[in-house]
Design a protein around this motif. Structure first.
Motif, mmCIF file in Angstrom:
data_model
loop_
_atom_site.group_PDB
_atom_site.id
_atom_site.type_symbol
_atom_site.label_atom_id
_atom_site.label_comp_id
_atom_site.label_asym_id
_atom_site.label_seq_id
_atom_site.Cartn_x
_atom_site.Cartn_y
_atom_site.Cartn_z
ATOM 1 N N GLY A 231 -10.615 2.077 3.848
ATOM 2 C CA GLY A 231 -11.117 0.747 3.545
ATOM 3 C C GLY A 231 -11.783 0.652 2.193
ATOM 4 O O GLY A 231 -11.858 -0.418 1.604
ATOM 5 N N ASP A 232 -12.288 1.769 1.707
ATOM 6 C CA ASP A 232 -12.925 1.765 0.393
ATOM 7 C C ASP A 232 -11.914 1.634 -0.731
ATOM 8 O O ASP A 232 -12.281 1.310 -1.854
ATOM 9 N N ASN A 233 -10.664 1.932 -0.459
ATOM 10 C CA ASN A 233 -9.630 1.917 -1.489
ATOM 11 C C ASN A 233 -8.652 0.758 -1.342
ATOM 12 O O ASN A 233 -7.688 0.668 -2.096
ATOM 13 N N VAL A 234 -8.887 -0.109 -0.379
ATOM 14 C CA VAL A 234 -7.971 -1.213 -0.079
ATOM 15 C C VAL A 234 -8.754 -2.512 0.048
ATOM 16 O O VAL A 234 -9.840 -2.536 0.626
ATOM 17 N N VAL A 235 -8.201 -3.577 -0.498
ATOM 18 C CA VAL A 235 -8.742 -4.919 -0.276
ATOM 19 C C VAL A 235 -7.677 -5.689 0.495
ATOM 20 O O VAL A 235 -6.544 -5.826 0.039
ATOM 21 N N LYS A 236 -8.046 -6.176 1.663
ATOM 22 C CA LYS A 236 -7.080 -6.829 2.543
ATOM 23 C C LYS A 236 -7.230 -8.343 2.476
ATOM 24 O O LYS A 236 -8.337 -8.884 2.551
ATOM 25 N N LYS B 178 -6.061 -0.897 -4.044
ATOM 26 C CA LYS B 178 -4.796 -1.510 -3.653
ATOM 27 C C LYS B 178 -5.056 -2.774 -2.843
ATOM 28 O O LYS B 178 -6.089 -2.918 -2.181
ATOM 29 N N LEU B 179 -4.110 -3.687 -2.909
ATOM 30 C CA LEU B 179 -4.177 -4.888 -2.088
ATOM 31 C C LEU B 179 -3.233 -4.761 -0.902
ATOM 32 O O LEU B 179 -2.147 -4.195 -1.022
ATOM 33 N N CYS C 123 0.842 -1.184 0.000
ATOM 34 C CA CYS C 123 0.000 0.000 0.000
ATOM 35 C C CYS C 123 0.880 1.237 0.000
ATOM 36 O O CYS C 123 1.958 1.252 0.550
ATOM 37 N N SER C 124 0.402 2.306 -0.609
ATOM 38 C CA SER C 124 1.192 3.532 -0.710
ATOM 39 C C SER C 124 1.303 4.194 0.640
ATOM 40 O O SER C 124 0.470 3.999 1.519
ATOM 41 N N SER C 125 2.339 5.006 0.828
ATOM 42 C CA SER C 125 2.616 5.585 2.138
ATOM 43 C C SER C 125 1.479 6.477 2.610
ATOM 44 O O SER C 125 1.146 6.508 3.789
#
Length: 391
Positions: free
Chosen positions: A37-42, A81-82, A22-24
């Motif tokens: 959380g809307d921009n990341v899938v964990k 992002k993942l 993930c980006s800084s």
């Protein structure tokens, strides 16, 4: 949705978390307020980072990080992002199940990759089934595993394919031998492997003259070796991943000159590093081997070595492919909500050409593979027979 059987186990453990890709600025408070959380899938990753199978767990971790980094650098999946959380299962079923439960209870985790051993994956099956979360194992090959739940998947291939291949095409056809001794780890994978080997051996007219089993983390194999040696087999087969080099060394220490083979470790460089000259002549099967003429494979291998500090086997390769399979399933969701069930439903439909070859799931959630025959010659693994040898 298909019906599958269930198994159940409970457990206790330690959790190690590593977030990659993930980006800084994704970690800033402002982004958290804006709905990170809307921009990341964990995703979650279960792997034995310590213990007998640590080489394979570390391979999982490094390969998964490589895939996450590549995907995110290319723009992510559908603009997202993942991230991955890595948990050390230590090769212990109870440890793995407790971690699987933690992943299942965390709504942010959308899918699980791992674990390494079939036994751990099978122990986790009722847990991931109850949580409604995919558990995609890169390596579980027990033929009973994938059918345990609609959420359990594997891409290594099945032992009802590889073990009979070993009996028919390595022992009988390639070596031309008829009497074998079996030394195997007493685990779900080990028991399944020898049962399927025996079925293939019966068809090929190969006789099992002796067998001996041991438990995880065993160190002294001298009594087992003596038992098998007394039956005078022409070939010894070791069914395991982590203890192969130790058994090879102790066979040499017993001054027993016998053809040694191994089902399970693939072309592990660690065997050669730990067994040295004792590993010369070792024969094994593998569904994948790095082709020196394939630039993509060699570039990947070089990158992996730089990050891991050791050479990869098939195991990190399928871990790498597993991340991309989950990414493909997420991609198929499009603009829809990324839910655990949506990932499961799309994963079942994925057709993907991975680093390890073509992948398309059966109804049960696993795949069948073809196998190479490899041997250690002059301190390195070489291909002795290709995928068409079983034809």
């Amino acid at each position: 949705m298909k019906k599958k059987g269930l198994a159940s186990l409970l457990c206790v453990t330690l959790f190690v978390t590593l977030i990659s890709g993930c980006s800084s600025d994704a970690n800033s408070d402002s982004d958290n307020k804006a709905g990170k959380g809307d921009n990341v899938v964990k995703l979650g990753l279960l792997a034995p980072l310590t213990g007998t199978n640590a080489e394979y767990g570390k391979g999982f971790e490094v390969a998964a990080e490589m895939a996450i980094e590549e995907i995110n650098n290319a723009g992510g999946v559908n603009g997202k992002k993942l991230e991955i959380e890595v948990a050390d299962s230590k090769g212990d079923q109870k440890e793995s199940s407790d971690l699987a439960r933690k992943f299942g209870d965390n709504d942010d985790i959308k899918a699980i990759i791992g674990d390494f051993a079939s036994g751990s994956c099978m122990a986790n099956a009722p847990i991931v089934d109850a949580a409604g979360i995919v558990q995609l194992s890169p390596t579980a090959s027990n033929p009973d595993y994938a059918s345990m739940s609609p959420y359990t998947f594997s891409i290594m291939g099945r032992q009802d394919g590889e073990a009979p291949f070993f009996a028919k095409y390595i022992v009988d056809k390639y070596l031309g031998k008829k009497k074998v001794g079996l030394i195997y780890i007493n685990s779900d994978w080990g028991v399944s492997s020898i049962e399927n080997f025996k079925m293939g051996a019966k068809e090929a007219g190969v006789e099992v003259v002796a067998e001996a089993d041991y438990v995880q983390d065993e160190k002294d194999f001298s009594s087992l070796i003596s038992k098998v040696q007394a039956a005078s087999p022409e070939v010894v087969i070791i069914f395991d991943q982590g203890a192969v080099s130790q058994i090879i060394n102790q066979i040499a220490q017993a001054d027993w000159n016998v053809q040694v083979t191994a089902l399970g470790p693939g072309t592990s460089q660690q065997i050669i590093d730990l067994a040295g000259e004792n590993a010369e002549g070792l024969i094994t099967s593998t569904p994948f081997f790095f082709d020196s003429e394939n630039r993509e494979q060699m570039d990947w291998k070089e990158t992996f070595i730089k990050k891991a500090g050791f050479e990869p086997t098939v195991h990190p390769v399928v871990a790498y492919d597993s991340v991309y399979l989950i990414a493909e399933a997420i991609k198929m969701i499009g603009d829809g909500e990324i839910t655990r069930d949506a990932i499961r439903d799309n994963l079942q439909k994925v057709k993907y050409e991975g680093l390890s070859g073509p992948i398309e799931f059966s109804e049960d959630g696993d795949i069948q593979r073809s196998y190479l025959i490899c041997a250690v010659e002059d301190g390195k693994f070489v291909i002795k027979e290709g995928y068409d040898y079983a034809g």
